[in-house]
Design an enzyme around this catalytic site. Structure first.
Site, PDB file in Angstrom:
ATOM      1  N   LYS A   1       0.850  -1.196   0.000  1.00 59.21           N
ATOM      2  CA  LYS A   1       0.000   0.000   0.000  1.00 59.21           C
ATOM      3  C   LYS A   1       0.877   1.234   0.000  1.00 59.21           C
ATOM      4  O   LYS A   1       1.865   1.309   0.718  1.00 59.21           O
ATOM      5  CB  LYS A   1      -0.862  -0.022   1.282  1.00 59.21           C
ATOM      6  CG  LYS A   1      -1.768   1.164   1.462  1.00 59.21           C
ATOM      7  CD  LYS A   1      -3.177   0.877   0.985  1.00 59.21           C
ATOM      8  CE  LYS A   1      -4.085   2.101   0.961  1.00 59.21           C
ATOM      9  NZ  LYS A   1      -3.862   2.962  -0.196  1.00 59.21           N
TER      10      LYS A   1
ATOM     11  N   LYS B   1       5.542   2.563   8.147  1.00 57.47           N
ATOM     12  CA  LYS B   1       4.318   3.244   8.609  1.00 57.47           C
ATOM     13  C   LYS B   1       3.229   2.218   8.917  1.00 57.47           C
ATOM     14  O   LYS B   1       2.574   2.292   9.947  1.00 57.47           O
ATOM     15  CB  LYS B   1       3.774   4.184   7.527  1.00 57.47           C
ATOM     16  CG  LYS B   1       4.554   5.454   7.364  1.00 57.47           C
ATOM     17  CD  LYS B   1       3.864   6.408   6.377  1.00 57.47           C
ATOM     18  CE  LYS B   1       4.895   7.319   5.773  1.00 57.47           C
ATOM     19  NZ  LYS B   1       4.354   8.426   4.992  1.00 57.47           N
TER      20      LYS B   1
ATOM     21  N   LYS C   1       4.936   1.965  -3.252  1.00 54.67           N
ATOM     22  CA  LYS C   1       4.932   3.379  -3.650  1.00 54.67           C
ATOM     23  C   LYS C   1       5.121   3.470  -5.146  1.00 54.67           C
ATOM     24  O   LYS C   1       5.773   2.615  -5.757  1.00 54.67           O
ATOM     25  CB  LYS C   1       6.061   4.145  -2.955  1.00 54.67           C
ATOM     26  CG  LYS C   1       5.875   5.654  -2.952  1.00 54.67           C
ATOM     27  CD  LYS C   1       4.997   6.113  -1.800  1.00 54.67           C
ATOM     28  CE  LYS C   1       4.847   7.599  -1.739  1.00 54.67           C
ATOM     29  NZ  LYS C   1       4.326   8.046  -0.440  1.00 54.67           N
TER      30      LYS C   1
ATOM     31  N   THR D   1      -3.804  13.081   6.841  1.00 52.00           N
ATOM     32  CA  THR D   1      -2.370  13.208   7.133  1.00 52.00           C
ATOM     33  C   THR D   1      -2.164  14.364   8.111  1.00 52.00           C
ATOM     34  O   THR D   1      -1.462  14.229   9.128  1.00 52.00           O
ATOM     35  CB  THR D   1      -1.580  13.432   5.824  1.00 52.00           C
ATOM     36  OG1 THR D   1      -1.898  12.356   4.941  1.00 52.00           O
ATOM     37  CG2 THR D   1      -0.084  13.460   6.074  1.00 52.00           C
TER      38      THR D   1
ATOM     39  N   ASN E   1      -1.633  19.359   0.488  1.00 51.55           N
ATOM     40  CA  ASN E   1      -2.592  18.576   1.254  1.00 51.55           C
ATOM     41  C   ASN E   1      -2.188  18.499   2.732  1.00 51.55           C
ATOM     42  O   ASN E   1      -2.971  18.824   3.619  1.00 51.55           O
ATOM     43  CB  ASN E   1      -2.705  17.173   0.644  1.00 51.55           C
ATOM     44  CG  ASN E   1      -3.584  16.264   1.475  1.00 51.55           C
ATOM     45  OD1 ASN E   1      -3.117  15.645   2.415  1.00 51.55           O
ATOM     46  ND2 ASN E   1      -4.861  16.214   1.163  1.00 51.55           N
TER      47      ASN E   1
ATOM     48  N   SER F   1      -6.632   5.720   4.744  1.00 48.78           N
ATOM     49  CA  SER F   1      -6.732   4.958   3.501  1.00 48.78           C
ATOM     50  C   SER F   1      -7.152   3.519   3.793  1.00 48.78           C
ATOM     51  O   SER F   1      -7.965   2.929   3.079  1.00 48.78           O
ATOM     52  CB  SER F   1      -5.375   4.939   2.773  1.00 48.78           C
ATOM     53  OG  SER F   1      -5.252   6.064   1.947  1.00 48.78           O
TER      54      SER F   1
HETATM   55  N1  LIG Z   1      -0.922  13.485   0.979  1.00 47.96           N
HETATM   56  C1  LIG Z   1      -0.756  12.520   1.863  1.00 47.96           C
HETATM   57  O1  LIG Z   1      -1.698  11.834   2.267  1.00 47.96           O
HETATM   58  C2  LIG Z   1       0.595  12.252   2.427  1.00 47.96           C
HETATM   59  C3  LIG Z   1       1.669  13.056   2.153  1.00 47.96           C
HETATM   60  N2  LIG Z   1       2.869  12.802   2.758  1.00 47.96           N
HETATM   61  C4  LIG Z   1       4.034  13.601   2.475  1.00 47.96           C
HETATM   62  O2  LIG Z   1       3.807  14.964   2.765  1.00 47.96           O
HETATM   63  C5  LIG Z   1       4.575  15.773   1.884  1.00 47.96           C
HETATM   64  C6  LIG Z   1       3.652  16.743   1.166  1.00 47.96           C
HETATM   65  O3  LIG Z   1       2.687  15.977   0.448  1.00 47.96           O
HETATM   66  P1  LIG Z   1       1.295  16.596  -0.009  1.00 47.96           P
HETATM   67  O4  LIG Z   1       0.913  17.694   0.908  1.00 47.96           O
HETATM   68  O5  LIG Z   1       0.389  15.470  -0.229  1.00 47.96           O
HETATM   69  O6  LIG Z   1       1.708  17.192  -1.417  1.00 47.96           O
HETATM   70  P2  LIG Z   1       1.033  18.381  -2.233  1.00 47.96           P
HETATM   71  O7  LIG Z   1       1.396  18.131  -3.625  1.00 47.96           O
HETATM   72  O8  LIG Z   1      -0.401  18.539  -1.882  1.00 47.96           O
HETATM   73  O9  LIG Z   1       1.823  19.673  -1.708  1.00 47.96           O
HETATM   74  C7  LIG Z   1       3.214  19.777  -1.777  1.00 47.96           C
HETATM   75  C8  LIG Z   1       3.627  21.130  -1.196  1.00 47.96           C
HETATM   76  O10 LIG Z   1       5.057  21.154  -1.181  1.00 47.96           O
HETATM   77  C9  LIG Z   1       5.500  22.298  -1.912  1.00 47.96           C
HETATM   78  N3  LIG Z   1       6.768  22.004  -2.577  1.00 47.96           N
HETATM   79  C10 LIG Z   1       6.985  21.253  -3.690  1.00 47.96           C
HETATM   80  N4  LIG Z   1       8.281  21.281  -4.027  1.00 47.96           N
HETATM   81  C11 LIG Z   1       8.906  22.055  -3.096  1.00 47.96           C
HETATM   82  C12 LIG Z   1      10.235  22.486  -2.885  1.00 47.96           C
HETATM   83  N5  LIG Z   1      11.205  22.126  -3.722  1.00 47.96           N
HETATM   84  N6  LIG Z   1      10.502  23.267  -1.804  1.00 47.96           N
HETATM   85  C13 LIG Z   1       9.521  23.651  -0.952  1.00 47.96           C
HETATM   86  N7  LIG Z   1       8.233  23.288  -1.109  1.00 47.96           N
HETATM   87  C14 LIG Z   1       7.941  22.513  -2.156  1.00 47.96           C
HETATM   88  C15 LIG Z   1       4.391  22.576  -2.928  1.00 47.96           C
HETATM   89  O11 LIG Z   1       4.461  23.915  -3.409  1.00 47.96           O
HETATM   90  C16 LIG Z   1       3.155  22.308  -2.066  1.00 47.96           C
HETATM   91  O12 LIG Z   1       2.866  23.430  -1.260  1.00 47.96           O
HETATM   92  C17 LIG Z   1       5.306  14.810   0.949  1.00 47.96           C
HETATM   93  O13 LIG Z   1       6.590  14.546   1.438  1.00 47.96           O
HETATM   94  C18 LIG Z   1       4.431  13.567   1.002  1.00 47.96           C
HETATM   95  O14 LIG Z   1       5.145  12.400   0.659  1.00 47.96           O
HETATM   96  C19 LIG Z   1       3.017  11.812   3.681  1.00 47.96           C
HETATM   97  C20 LIG Z   1       1.972  11.017   4.012  1.00 47.96           C
HETATM   98  C21 LIG Z   1       0.686  11.113   3.362  1.00 47.96           C
HETATM   99  O1  LIG Z   2      -2.740   6.616   1.819  1.00 50.66           O
HETATM  100  C1  LIG Z   2      -1.931   5.782   1.470  1.00 50.66           C
HETATM  101  O2  LIG Z   2      -2.223   4.628   1.208  1.00 50.66           O
HETATM  102  C2  LIG Z   2      -0.470   6.122   1.320  1.00 50.66           C
HETATM  103  C3  LIG Z   2      -0.071   7.524   1.696  1.00 50.66           C
HETATM  104  C4  LIG Z   2       1.387   7.708   1.378  1.00 50.66           C
HETATM  105  O3  LIG Z   2       1.805   7.547   0.257  1.00 50.66           O
HETATM  106  C5  LIG Z   2       2.321   8.051   2.444  1.00 50.66           C
HETATM  107  O4  LIG Z   2       1.989   7.916   3.637  1.00 50.66           O
HETATM  108  O5  LIG Z   2       3.471   8.446   2.128  1.00 50.66           O
END
Ligand SMILES: NC(=O)C1=CN([C@@H]2O[C@H](COP(=O)(O)OP(=O)(O)OC[C@H]3O[C@@H](n4cnc5c(N)ncnc54)[C@H](O)[C@@H]3O)[C@@H](O)[C@H]2O)C=CC1
Ligand SMILES: O=C(O)CCC(=O)C(=O)O
Length: 430
Positions: A86, A110, A122, A206, A237, A364
């Protein structure tokens, strides 16, 4: 290649290895330490140090100008001894094979930490969705599913959203998979829109999980959330909802950022206004004249720092200058191993990614359970179950770190790897 170029490349690699900037290698290092601490043999490490499967695919996509562009994508499955794998799918220009492998290993950890019946997986595609049209993104999403369809499925490997992917992309992917299999398959993917079998609370899960970890860590440090100064890197997000939850809890969110820069106000930012202004890629700073850099943001005066963007943000270069008392990693891999050591030595409480960001995969899992049973829970039910899982997981890891006298990251790896190692053993693999 010229001799000097080779030498420079070698120097760079040596520095990277020393600093643990290579996510895959540094993950292997901690997995080895965790297995050693738990008393497992070398052969268990041999099994768990690499994903069991790694698929690379080429995805031809017709672009809006009529030309075909070929994208590269990956799907990595770390270990499926506990159950199906997953993990999310990332659309980003810097996606690469090593990163996807490391990310799948973190997913295993995790799932072990929050005790889900999954191993880690992934995926990722090298692309920049910010430069693609809606139709191009749909064709790419569907093309990716066609390319990986043999390897994934509701009882094999279940994708989800990650950086620059969202519920619309999950909907296209689910539709494509259902067409290939010729039956409706909501359990193939999570993070879907509610009308297609998504779960209440997945979009904010998250950030909710991170908020719960911040609450637990603040209690340990005697910090009151009301009035605490908070800095969040990333406004997508994870980061934007987190900023909102902290703001609603009475904290003073003094800094936020996106890929293009950061905003700072020592009196607190207007988070509700920023949320209205951000686009679907978490971009908001472009609208402001006065910005600071992401690096300056990380070193701001604050009580709680939350990296919620990309990896390798806190390194030996800036770890000495971080002012927060608590760091909670919403992002995957934002802190290098060497920086973890510096921060821990400085008495900063670091809540590692594999624990802090596990709220996403937890909900999830709830979504998948609801899809499988065809009966859906209320928002309150989801929130209450998530709270129990996150509080118990935090306390378990905090306790392990205290009793085994290891930092929170190693404690989390020890807790996270144990179930997978045991399952691999019972299956007779090692
Ligand atoms: N969405 C989810 O459910 C989960 C997300 N994560 C992790 O959280 C982190 C953020 O993910 P999301 O919020 O989902 O992504 P997202 O795509 O919704 O947002 C990413 C954010 O990071 C910023 N960003 C991108 N490149 C950057 C850079 N070079 N320097 C500074 N900021 C930058 C973007 O502008 C945006 O504000 C990632 O590392 C992801 O793997 C972890 C667990 C679950
Ligand atoms: O919601 C999921 O199954 C995975 C989320 C994820 O990719 C992460 O925790 O980095």
């Amino acid at each position: 290649m010229a001799a000097t170029t080779v030498l420079n490349k070698q120097k760079k690699e040596t520095k990277q290895e020393k600093e643990g900037l290579n996510l895959f290698q540094s993950t292997q290092t901690i997995i080895k330490k965790a297995l050693d601490k738990l008393g497992y043999s070398e052969v268990m490490y041999e099994l768990l140090k690499e994903p069991i499967r790694m698929l690379t695919v080429r995805i031809p996509v017709q672009m809006d100008d009529g030309k075909v562009k070929v994208f590269t994508g990956y799907r990595s499955q770390h270990n499926d001894a506990v159950g199906p794998t997953k993990g999310g799918v990332r659309f980003h220009p810097e996606v690469n094979e090593e990163e996807v492998k490391a990310l799948s290993m973190w997913m295993s950890l995790k799932c072990g930490i929050v005790d889900l019946p999954y191993g880690g997986g992934k995926g990722g595609i090298i692309c920049d969705p910010r430069e693609m049209s809606f139709n191009e993104l749909e064709r790419l999403s569907r093309g990716y599913v066609r390319a990986i369809s043999q390897l994934v499925g509701p009882t094999k490997d279940i994708p989800a959203p990650d950086v620059f992917t969202n519920s619309q992309i999950m909907a296209w992917m689910m539709d494509e998979y259902s067409r290939i299999r010729e039956f409706d398959s909501p359990g193939f993917i999570t993070g879907k829109p509610l009308v297609l079998g998504g779960s209440h609370g997945r979009e904010t899960a998250t950030a909710r999980g991170v908020t719960i970890c911040i609450g637990q860590a603040a209690k340990k440090k005697g910090i009151n959330i009301k009035g605490a100064k908070v800095v969040v890197q990333g406004f997508g997000n994870a980061g934007s909802f987190l900023a909102k939850f902290m703001h609603d809890a009475g904290a003073n969110v003094v800094g936020i950022s996106d890929a293009y820069g950061a905003l700072y106000d020592p009196d607190g930012l207007d988070i509700n206004y920023l949320l209205e202004q951000r686009d679907s890629f978490g971009t908001v700073t472009k609208q402001f004249a006065e910005t600071i850099t992401n690096q300056e943001l990380l070193e701001l005066d604050c009580d709680i720092l939350v990296p919620a963007a990309i990896s390798n943000q806190i390194t030996v270069e800036n770890a000495h200058r971080i002012k927060a008392s608590i760091i909670v990693e919403a992002a995957n891999g934002p802190t290098t191993l060497e920086a973890t050591r510096i921060l821990t030595d400085r008495g900063i409480l670091l809540v590692p990614d594999v624990l802090a960001s596990a709220g996403g995969v937890t909900v999830s899992y709830f979504e998948w359970v609801q899809n499988n049973q065809g009966y859906y829970w209320t928002e309150e039910e989801v929130a209450s179950r998530l709270n129990t899982v996150m509080v118990d997981s935090f306390e378990n890891i905090y306790e392990t770190s205290q009793t085994r006298e290891v930092d929170m990251r190693l404690a989390a790896y020890m807790v996270g790897i144990r179930k997978m190692a045991e399952a691999s053993h019972f299956r007779g693999w090692v």
